[in-house]
Scaffold this motif. Structure first.
Motif, short mmCIF file in Angstrom:
data_model
loop_
_atom_site.label_atom_id
_atom_site.label_comp_id
_atom_site.label_asym_id
_atom_site.label_seq_id
_atom_site.Cartn_x
_atom_site.Cartn_y
_atom_site.Cartn_z
N ALA A 183 38.24 -35.40 -23.81
CA ALA A 183 38.42 -35.22 -25.25
C ALA A 183 37.64 -36.36 -25.89
CB ALA A 183 39.90 -35.29 -25.62
N LEU A 184 36.80 -36.04 -26.85
CA LEU A 184 35.89 -37.02 -27.44
C LEU A 184 36.22 -37.23 -28.91
CD1 LEU A 184 33.29 -38.77 -27.15
CD2 LEU A 184 31.98 -36.70 -27.71
N GLY A 185 36.39 -38.47 -29.30
CA GLY A 185 36.64 -38.81 -30.69
C GLY A 185 35.53 -39.69 -31.23
N LEU A 186 35.05 -39.38 -32.42
CA LEU A 186 33.95 -40.13 -33.02
C LEU A 186 34.31 -40.54 -34.43
CD1 LEU A 186 31.13 -37.68 -31.86
CD2 LEU A 186 31.70 -39.87 -30.81
N ASP A 187 34.10 -41.79 -34.75
CA ASP A 187 34.26 -42.29 -36.12
C ASP A 187 32.91 -42.76 -36.62
OD1 ASP A 187 36.93 -41.84 -36.60
OD2 ASP A 187 37.58 -43.83 -35.94
N VAL A 188 32.45 -42.20 -37.71
CA VAL A 188 31.23 -42.66 -38.37
C VAL A 188 31.64 -43.32 -39.67
CG1 VAL A 188 28.97 -42.02 -39.28
CG2 VAL A 188 29.93 -40.75 -37.35
N ILE A 189 31.30 -44.59 -39.82
CA ILE A 189 31.66 -45.35 -41.02
C ILE A 189 30.41 -45.43 -41.88
CG2 ILE A 189 32.53 -47.55 -41.89
CD1 ILE A 189 33.66 -47.86 -38.91
#
Length: 196
Positions: free
Chosen positions: A128-134
């Motif tokens: 399961a892949l989680g990505l945060d782009v700020i």
């Protein structure tokens, strides 16, 4: 007239991995759960997200244009280049389950090391892949319920750069028929819908 506050610049970001079936946060500013681990530093290239579509067009007798345009398949990919060498990234790059890696403890005058073999097509590593782009005070959170590595860049060992792991993840069908990819983006409003 345009609004410059709607312009997105991804100035920073993080990637997280967890076992498939893990529970995702319920909002873009909710902390990631304990099952999600930070995947480490990403190169300044950031995240490259792509959406490809295969379509089928149906024609009809006497019509000079298709009468139906159907989407057959949508493929979403997410490409990142990681700087750190960790067991998790080695597992993803070489497609070796971490359970099949061997850790040898440090001994007098000798460093600890990990060892593993490659070459078995039976091994498939999915996460399961989680990505945060700020970006400019906004946050774009992308959650991929089940992802596999479908493309890899070459690893370069040289004095000019770190030995990086360029991985392209493809979103796979989610367990239990859930959404395969979910997006949360802050500070984006939906237009009002006329109910009349």
């Amino acid at each position: 007239m345009g609004d410059s506050t709607n312009i997105i610049v991804g100035t920073a970001g993080k990637a997280y991995s967890a076992p498939v079936g893990s529970t995702f946060p319920l909002g873009p500013e909710v902390p990631w759960g304990a099952s999600f681990g930070d995947m480490g530093f990403v190169t300044p290239d950031g995240l490259e997200e792509a959406l490809a579509e295969e379509r089928t067009q149906l024609d009809a007798w006497g019509e000079d244009a298709p009468v139906i345009d159907l989407a057959k398949k949508r493929t979403q990919t997410f490409k990142l280049t990681f700087r750190e060498t960790t067991a998790g990234l080695l597992s993803l790059y070489y497609q070796v389950q971490q359970a099949k890696m061997t850790a040898t403890a440090a001994a007098t005058g000798k460093k600890q090391f990990v060892s593993f073999g490659t070459g078995s097509l039976a091994d498939t590593v999915e996460i399961a892949l989680g990505l945060d782009v700020i970006m400019s005070g906004k946050l774009h959170r992308i959650m991929i319920a089940r992802a596999g590595v479908t493309d890899r860049g070459a690893i370069k060992h040289s004095a000019d750069d770190s030995s990086n792991y360029e991985l392209t993840f493809t979103a796979l069908a989610a367990p239990g028929g859930a959404q395969s990819v979910q997006h949360f983006i802050t500070d984006v409003t939906l237009p009002e819908v006329d109910g009349g």
